[in-house]
Design an enzyme around this catalytic site. Structure first.
Site, PDB file in Angstrom:
ATOM      1  N   SER A 143       0.849  -1.194   0.000  1.00  0.00           N
ATOM      2  CA  SER A 143       0.000   0.000   0.000  1.00  0.00           C
ATOM      3  C   SER A 143       0.879   1.236   0.000  1.00  0.00           C
ATOM      4  CB  SER A 143      -0.889   0.019   1.247  1.00  0.00           C
ATOM      5  OG  SER A 143      -1.512   1.281   1.406  1.00  0.00           O
ATOM      6  N   TYR A 156      -1.661  -0.361  10.445  1.00  0.00           N
ATOM      7  CA  TYR A 156      -1.825  -0.845   9.073  1.00  0.00           C
ATOM      8  C   TYR A 156      -0.586  -0.518   8.235  1.00  0.00           C
ATOM      9  CZ  TYR A 156      -3.553  -1.097   4.266  1.00  0.00           C
ATOM     10  OH  TYR A 156      -3.697  -1.373   2.929  1.00  0.00           O
TER      11      TYR A 156
END
Length: 248
Positions: A143, A156
């Protein structure tokens, strides 16, 4: 010109929707036998299998919780036994949960690292045992958050940064065996998950900050994944490639 993945087997985790579903469909369109891993939504996974079948492709779906390593190992072994080979592993399944530091607890952190790091680790380890002699590939979906500091996404982002470290390290370890390991770092991509989190103002701001002036699509990410898995990327390993329209 033949299809690039004719006769090869590809395992896509988190393949029932969004980016994972687009990746599964694209591999099938290029001749691959596709195994879709999903956690909960059997109906969505079977819908992707049906879409692939309707276009002349071959796919099957199996349930596995990527946070449970024994289930991950079973998924990889099942993918191998179903089509009698395994050529490409795409670690796409992930958990995204927004929590600022003061609301972060052990359960939150353990779940994100279990699914986003330990699950892909188990899948890579098992796939490495089953890959053929050469030409095999692992693509991890990271990501853009791994290289950023968005508030509320500390755990995350850290999990995706860990996945990128594993990508670079295992590229070195598996390279002598002819196995390439790379990662894609998507930017903001039009998925159900994103639509639930962005209002019109957020979308406008992100698009304004993106040089190509739009959000990404799952197909944008899928095309990059297929490139990395293909012979055209035969000299690329240990790379983390941002696919973000230039968003920083």
């Amino acid at each position: 010109m033949g299809r690039r993945f004719e006769g090869k087997t590809v395992l896509v985790t988190g393949g029932s929707r969004g980016i994972g579903a687009a990746i599964a469909r694209r591999f099938a369109s290029e001749g691959a036998y596709v195994v879709i891993g999903y956690e909960r939504n059997k109906e969505a996974a079977e819908r992707v299998v049906q879409q692939i079948a309707e276009t002349g492709g071959a796919a099957v779906a199996f349930q596995a919780d990527m946070g449970q390593c024994e289930q991950v190992v079973h998924l990889v072994r099942t993918a191998f036994s179903w089509y009698k080979r395994l050529d490409v592993l795409v670690n796409n399944a992930a958990v995204l949960e927004i929590r600022p530091l003061l609301e972060t607890d052990r359960h939150h952190a353990e779940r994100l690292f279990a699914v986003n790091v330990l699950g892909p680790l188990a899948a890579m380890r098992e796939a490495a045992k089953l890959f053929g002699e050469e030409g095999c590939s692992i693509i991890n979906i990271s990501s853009g958050a791994a290289a950023a500091t968005p508030p509320g996404l500390g755990v995350y982002s850290a999990s995706k940064a860990a996945l990128e470290v594993l990508t670079r390290t295992f590229a070195v370890e598996l390279g002598p065996r002819g196995v390439r390991v790379n990662a894609i770092a998507p930017g903001f991509t039009e998925t159900d998950m994103l639509q639930q989190r962005l209002d019109a103002s957020d979308r406008a701001h992100i698009i304004a900050q993106t040089p190509l002036r739009r959000l990404g699509t799952p197909e944008d990410i899928a095309d990059a994944v297929l490139f990395l898995a293909s012979h055209e990327a035969r000299w690329i390993t240990g790379a983390v490639i941002p696919v973000s329209g230039g968003f920083r």
